[in-house]
Design a protein around this motif. Structure first.
Motif, short mmCIF file in Angstrom:
data_model
loop_
_atom_site.label_atom_id
_atom_site.label_comp_id
_atom_site.label_asym_id
_atom_site.label_seq_id
_atom_site.Cartn_x
_atom_site.Cartn_y
_atom_site.Cartn_z
N THR A 94 -10.67 5.20 -29.06
CA THR A 94 -10.62 5.30 -27.61
C THR A 94 -10.07 4.03 -26.98
OG1 THR A 94 -12.47 6.86 -27.60
CG2 THR A 94 -12.00 5.68 -25.54
N MET A 95 -9.20 4.22 -26.00
CA MET A 95 -8.64 3.11 -25.23
C MET A 95 -9.05 3.29 -23.78
SD MET A 95 -4.89 2.72 -27.02
CE MET A 95 -4.71 0.95 -26.74
N LYS A 142 -9.49 9.35 -10.04
CA LYS A 142 -9.16 10.73 -10.43
C LYS A 142 -7.89 11.26 -9.81
CE LYS A 142 -13.64 12.65 -11.70
NZ LYS A 142 -14.79 13.42 -11.25
N ALA A 143 -7.71 11.13 -8.53
CA ALA A 143 -6.60 11.80 -7.85
C ALA A 143 -5.31 11.00 -7.88
CB ALA A 143 -6.99 12.09 -6.41
N ARG A 144 -5.39 9.70 -8.22
CA ARG A 144 -4.22 8.83 -8.05
C ARG A 144 -3.72 8.17 -9.33
NH1 ARG A 144 -5.31 4.39 -5.21
NH2 ARG A 144 -7.53 4.45 -5.71
N PHE A 145 -4.57 8.06 -10.33
CA PHE A 145 -4.21 7.36 -11.56
C PHE A 145 -4.07 8.34 -12.72
CE2 PHE A 145 -6.52 3.14 -10.31
CZ PHE A 145 -5.75 3.07 -9.17
N ALA A 146 -3.23 7.99 -13.68
CA ALA A 146 -3.08 8.80 -14.89
C ALA A 146 -3.01 7.89 -16.10
CB ALA A 146 -1.83 9.65 -14.80
N ILE A 147 -3.91 8.12 -17.04
CA ILE A 147 -3.91 7.36 -18.29
C ILE A 147 -3.21 8.17 -19.37
CG2 ILE A 147 -6.19 8.22 -19.02
CD1 ILE A 147 -6.72 5.40 -20.17
N SER A 148 -2.44 7.48 -20.20
CA SER A 148 -1.76 8.13 -21.31
C SER A 148 -1.62 7.12 -22.44
CB SER A 148 -0.38 8.65 -20.88
OG SER A 148 0.44 7.58 -20.43
N ALA A 189 0.84 -1.19 0.00
CA ALA A 189 0.00 0.00 0.00
C ALA A 189 0.88 1.25 0.00
CB ALA A 189 -0.92 -0.01 1.21
N GLY A 190 0.45 2.22 -0.79
CA GLY A 190 1.23 3.45 -0.95
C GLY A 190 2.18 3.42 -2.12
N GLY A 191 2.39 2.25 -2.69
CA GLY A 191 3.31 2.11 -3.80
C GLY A 191 2.68 2.48 -5.13
N SER A 192 3.44 2.25 -6.19
CA SER A 192 3.01 2.62 -7.54
C SER A 192 3.23 1.45 -8.50
CB SER A 192 3.80 3.83 -8.05
OG SER A 192 3.58 4.96 -7.25
N LEU A 193 2.43 1.45 -9.54
CA LEU A 193 2.59 0.51 -10.65
C LEU A 193 2.24 1.23 -11.94
CD1 LEU A 193 0.93 -2.84 -9.49
CD2 LEU A 193 3.34 -2.51 -10.05
N ARG A 194 2.86 0.79 -13.03
CA ARG A 194 2.52 1.32 -14.35
C ARG A 194 2.12 0.16 -15.24
NH1 ARG A 194 6.04 3.61 -19.30
NH2 ARG A 194 4.68 5.32 -20.00
N LEU A 195 0.87 0.15 -15.65
CA LEU A 195 0.36 -0.87 -16.55
C LEU A 195 0.50 -0.41 -17.99
CD1 LEU A 195 -2.97 -1.87 -14.73
CD2 LEU A 195 -0.63 -2.68 -14.31
N TYR A 198 -1.24 3.40 -21.37
CA TYR A 198 -0.60 3.20 -20.08
C TYR A 198 -1.56 3.63 -18.97
CZ TYR A 198 3.43 3.29 -23.20
OH TYR A 198 4.29 3.05 -24.23
N LEU A 199 -1.36 3.03 -17.80
CA LEU A 199 -2.07 3.49 -16.61
C LEU A 199 -1.06 3.58 -15.48
CD1 LEU A 199 -4.90 4.25 -15.52
CD2 LEU A 199 -5.04 1.91 -14.61
#
Length: 120
Positions: A33-34, A64-70, A14-20, A79-80
């Motif tokens: 759209t993806m 909204k506050a924690r994830f970013a799609i590109s 918990a508190g960590g990050s991942l990039r999908l 990517y997520l």
């Protein structure tokens, strides 16, 4: 044939990050759209985020506050980036894309999913 292949899942605290990542390949003329969805055990699949080919994004409230799609249109890849992960983010994450095929017509495709597990 069109394939979507996700990668980047795993086990983090918990508190960590991942990039999908999710790469689309095959007989593709254009990827519109993806999207990312997720499904936790015993729950229905739920929407997480989407991005259009021009880069317009939309998020579920939970993301909204924690994830970013590109995306990288040259690579047909979405990517997520997931930050400040919580145990309730544990789920199988699926990629979905609207693909215009070389032979014509647009159809929706799903990836096989990648497991994300967040330990407390």
């Amino acid at each position: 044939q069109v394939q979507l292949v996700e990668s980047g899942g795993g086990l983090v605290q918990a508190g960590g990050s991942l990039r999908l990542s999710c790469a689309a390949s095959g007989s593709i003329a254009r990827v519109n759209t993806m999207r990312w969805y997720r499904q936790a055990p015993g729950n229905q699949r739920e929407f997480v985020a989407r991005i259009t080919s021009s880069g317009t994004t939309y998020y579920a409230d939970s993301a909204k506050a924690r994830f970013a799609i590109s995306r990288d249109n040259a690579k047909n890849t979405v990517y997520l980036q997931m930050n400040s992960l919580k145990p309730e983010d544990t789920a199988v994450y699926y990629c979905n894309a609207d693909v215009v095929r070389l032979l014509g017509g647009e159809a929706g495709y799903w990836g096989q999913g990648t497991q994300v597990t967040i330990s407390s």
